[in-house]
Design an enzyme around this catalytic site. Structure first.
Site, mmCIF file in Angstrom:
data_model
loop_
_atom_site.group_PDB
_atom_site.id
_atom_site.type_symbol
_atom_site.label_atom_id
_atom_site.label_comp_id
_atom_site.label_asym_id
_atom_site.label_seq_id
_atom_site.Cartn_x
_atom_site.Cartn_y
_atom_site.Cartn_z
ATOM 1 N N ASP A 498 34.161 62.168 45.975
ATOM 2 C CA ASP A 498 35.074 63.263 46.247
ATOM 3 C C ASP A 498 36.479 62.828 45.825
ATOM 4 O O ASP A 498 36.959 61.765 46.229
ATOM 5 C CB ASP A 498 35.044 63.588 47.745
ATOM 6 C CG ASP A 498 35.857 64.812 48.098
ATOM 7 O OD1 ASP A 498 35.514 65.903 47.605
ATOM 8 O OD2 ASP A 498 36.826 64.680 48.874
ATOM 9 N N GLU A 529 35.055 63.705 40.991
ATOM 10 C CA GLU A 529 35.994 64.760 40.613
ATOM 11 C C GLU A 529 37.275 64.106 40.076
ATOM 12 O O GLU A 529 37.943 63.384 40.814
ATOM 13 C CB GLU A 529 36.352 65.609 41.826
ATOM 14 C CG GLU A 529 35.187 66.346 42.438
ATOM 15 C CD GLU A 529 35.581 67.061 43.722
ATOM 16 O OE1 GLU A 529 35.403 68.293 43.799
ATOM 17 O OE2 GLU A 529 36.094 66.397 44.653
#
Length: 847
Positions: A498, A529
């Protein structure tokens, strides 16, 4: 085990013990003082024969009547003998009639000696004795100036020897003391098997005879650990195994399942390396559990890991543990719904169709990516009947399985075993497991702030107020150690990060290099990400971005291809559309699709290279291709809303009103088209759970009602992180209702797995064997790809057509159409042929 014996002679008495003397005074001895015999502990004894002169007595301390018991004289029968016992702690007396005092043997006193030293925090630990002369104990010493003494009464009034006994650091000793000679003997254990482990990580490192507790504390020296209610001071230790500024204590004994808590400056702090935590402990509670992880293995042993020859062979399926089985339609046993074990319960069905893990096997994916399954803060310890729901992007304990997904959260061994069993059953089913990890921030500052604020960045890079600063070496090491722990202990096959974009790519390189070196046979998937929480970052140039991803190619680190996603579908949270809706202007007139088809290959000589330029992958495995994930609208919700008219949304993307589409056939075709593009592009494809049967995240699936799209002030279908099951639960009836969509996904996955040309392993191969064309006459709507990969038994010709039906000319020779808008096909074609609009059409040619 072998032992080295060292005898310490010449021990000396420091001080005499001023113990109280208890005396019998009564009619048998004309109220004079007769000392009682110490039997053991606080018990004293005498035997007395009484006449008929009003027989009675008292017990007098010091023989001066200043302290005597009981208050009134203790009376007995005349002309009788009594065995009299006095208990100095309770000041109680027993008098047992005996035939003759000559027959009573006064029991010799039992002595007590205590070990006190650095190994037990200078507490008084009783020593064992079989003869009341030699007293022994076994102790394990850490690297904290190890030393000890032997204390007679546990109160320092009499102790030996005069100077502390010095011993070697990080060693165990059998220690004996002779109460007659006052000689201390130490025998150092040269261990072979069951010896304390010299710690190679921080946290609680267990062995059967001792556990070593270690904590990084860069600013504070007042560090201690409370273990099972006993506090132990922790001492600074020299640097070891790459760790610095560490405090440590070794506590003897088998401490498996014992609670422990670190304290810094008297304040409870969480163990950043904790392997287990007391279920339900929340903010500013930091109760960890010592674990012997060898007792938590799957009951039938570890199964073989599914084969993964190349990382590009992966097909990732993202799911949330609770969502996947919480609805009764999952067919999962009621007690396992929403749990780790529910994910892998075999044989589940709904009205004749497969559900659960059997559904994944039927679909054909190679990996599941689990939304956070470590111990997160929200919904902490609540029962499933409670409406609380969360995705879990609020870390509390990075290395501990989430208690809410366990059937037995307070059975710590079984809680771990459940998680391992889940991984093992996925492996048996031919599916690898990827963890979604959230090292970029914590639930709130309480997780680490009382250890050191060095854990956190000065500015809020994650948008949560508590971003982790991996540029601090010991913080970076903590993340690396956590990753290694999950792979080594739980057999995890990869990680989805994340907001990996808050980290410097150099740190990510270190983590990935370490993992791939230590687990070289695993072909781990590592990706994340490449953005942050919408923050301005002064170190932007060194963070993980599209423009820096190529630096991590040798470490096999990839990122989500958001550029390709937006080129395919348009925006994530509203109705703005792109190529799969035939809006080619939004997709850069097809060039973004042209590049994504090829795996978004990085070219060092491309003058367009920049932080966010779409061609960033130095190897196709670095491009994770997707059109939906847990964030933003689910695929069907995005397509449905974009196909609606008169759509009104507020600034938080919540849907206020719209007119539903009158015909859903085109919308369903768009879904197939979008996923067909993903599954036939170079790189690694990614599917969000339920997209394969048109899952909606509207409340109770009331997709045509605007009110059903919203939850609270900001959440709902576009951001269901805390919306209840009525929004998030997967209803398996959708698989029946949308079986055509499921069949399309399944058949395109099978084609991808069948043809190596769809998953080439290097940019050089792609450049050599994939010829992509964007014919001008189709105005960017049609893109073709001719694949001649020699590792594939077939040549491939793939056509993307976002517009109307078009006539295209195939390369020379005979071809077989194997896929069209509806999925698998089988039709012989030569020369020119018509390809459908809003469709991926695929042809094969036998070599």
């Amino acid at each position: 085990m072998k032992k080295l014996s060292i005898v310490l002679l010449g021990a000396s008495l420091l001080s005499a013990h001023a113990s109280a003397e208890w005396n019998f005074r009564g009619t048998p001895n004309q109220w004079l003082s007769t000392p009682l015999e110490l039997v053991s502990g606080n018990q004293y004894q005498t035997c007395q024969s009484f006449g008929d002169n009003n027989p009675r007595f008292k017990i007098d301390r010091y023989g001066d009547w200043n302290e005597a018991y009981p208050n009134a004289d203790y009376t007995v029968a005349a002309n009788k003998s009594y065995d009299i016992r006095f208990f100095s702690d309770s000041k109680t007396i027993t008098a047992t009639e005996v035939a003759n005092c000559g027959d009573i043997e006064i029991e010799p006193p039992e002595d007590s000696w205590y070990f006190r030293g650095t190994a037990n925090g200078w507490q008084a630990t009783p020593m064992d004795s079989s003869d009341n002369i030699t007293f022994c104990t076994t102790q394990t010493f850490a690297n904290d100036e190890p030393r000890f003494k032997i204390d007679h009464y546990g109160d320092w009034t009499e102790n030996y020897p005069q100077a502390d006994v010095l011993v070697d650091a990080n060693s165990s000793y059998d220690i004996c003391f002779n109460a007659d000679t006052k000689v201390v003997t130490t025998e150092k254990q040269q261990c072979v098997d069951d010896c304390p482990i010299t710690p190679e990580t921080l946290g609680a490192v267990y062995s059967p005879s001792a556990t070593t507790f270690s904590l990084w504390s860069p600013e504070n020296s007042n560090v201690s650990v409370e273990v099972d209610g006993v506090s132990y001071a922790m001492q600074a230790v020299p640097d070891f195994a790459g760790y610095t500024q560490v405090y440590q204590a070794t506590v003897p004994g088998d401490l498996h399942l014992k609670p422990y808590t670190f304290y810094v400056n008297g304040v409870q702090v969480r163990d950043p390396y904790g392997k287990m935590a007391q279920a339900g402990t929340g903010d500013y509670e930091a109760v960890n559990i010592v674990m012997d992880m060898s007792r938590t293995e799957p009951l039938d042993g570890w199964a073989a890991r599914p084969s993964l020859i190349e990382r590009e062979d992966a097909i990732i399926y993202e799911l949330h543990v609770r969502d996947f089985t919480i609805d009764a339609s999952s067919g999962v046993s009621a007690d396992k719904r929403g749990k780790f074990l529910g994910l892998v319960e075999p044989g589940t069905t709904y009205q004749g169709i497969t559900t659960g893990i059997d559904h994944l096997k039927e679909l054909g994916v190679t990996h599941v990516q689990l939304l956070p399954v470590y111990d997160f803060a929200t919904c902490d310890g609540l029962p499933d009947s409670d409406p609380c729901y969360n995705w879990g992007y609020d870390p509390r304990n990075y290395n501990i399985p989430e208690d809410r997904y366990s059937n037995v959260p307070n059975d710590y061994e079984q809680r771990v075993r459940e998680f391992k069993t889940m991984i093992n059953e996925f492996h048996k089913a031919g599916i690898r497991v990827i963890m979604d990890v959230v090292y970029n921030h914590t639930y709130n500052n309480e997780m680490f702030e009382n250890i050191s604020m060095q854990y956190y960045t000065a500015s809020d890079l994650s948008g949560t107020g508590n971003s982790i600063n991996a540029d601090v070496p010991m913080v970076s090491r903590m993340i690396q150690d956590s990753l290694e722990y999950w792979v080594d202990e739980y057999s995890i096959d990869g990680f989805r990060f994340d907001l990996i974009g808050i980290f410097s790519y150099q740190e990510v390189q270190k983590w990935a290099s370490h993992l791939n070196s230590k687990f070289a046979d695993r072909n781990l998937l590592i990706y994340g990400e490449p953005w942050n929480g919408y923050a301005s970052d002064p170190l932007e140039g060194q963070r993980v971005r599209y423009g820096t991803t190529h630096n991590m190619v040798d470490q096999h680190v990839g990122v989500f291809n958001g550029a390709y996603r937006e080129a395919l579908k348009g925006s994530n949270d509203d109705t703005r559309s792109a190529y799969m809706f035939n809006n080619v202007a939004a997709a850069d007139s097809g060039w973004a699709i042209y590049d994504g088809f090829r795996g978004s290959p990085y070219d060092a000589n491309d003058g367009r290279n920049s932080t966010w330029f779409r061609n960033y992958a130095a190897d196709p495995e670095q491009s994770i291709n997707y059109i939906s994930a847990h964030d933003n609208f689910a695929l069907w919700d995005k397509v449905y809303l974009s196909a609606s008219s008169n759509v009104v949304q507020n600034s938080s993307h919540q849907v206020m009103s719209f007119t539903p589409p009158s015909d859903l056939s085109y919308a369903k075709r768009v879904v197939n088209f979008g996923m067909g593009l993903v599954l036939t592009s170079q790189g690694i494809p990614f599917i969000h759970a339920g997209d394969e049967f048109l899952r909606t995240k509207t409340n109770h699936q009331q997709i045509s009602s605007p009110n059903a799209w919203n939850y609270g002030d900001h959440g709902g279908a576009h951001n269901s992180y805390n919306a209840p099951d009525s929004f998030n639960a997967i209803r398996w009836s959708n698989k029946i209702a949308n079986v055509a969509t499921f069949d399309y996904f399944k058949q395109l996955i099978a084609l991808r797995r069948q043809h190596a040309g769809l998953r080439m392993n290097s940019n050089q191969e792609i450049a050599q064997y994939l010829s992509v064309s964007r014919p001008e006459q189709y105005a960017g709507q049609v893109i073709t790809g001719h694949i001649t990969d020699p590792s594939d038994s077939h040549n491939l010709f793939i056509v993307y057509n976002s517009g109307n039906n078009q006539s295209i000319t195939l390369p020379a020779g005979s071809w077989t159409k194997v896929a069209d808008a509806n999925g698998a096909a089988n039709a012989s074609v030569t020369g020119s042929t018509v390809v459908e609009g809003t469709a991926v059409t695929m042809f094969t040619q036998q070599k």
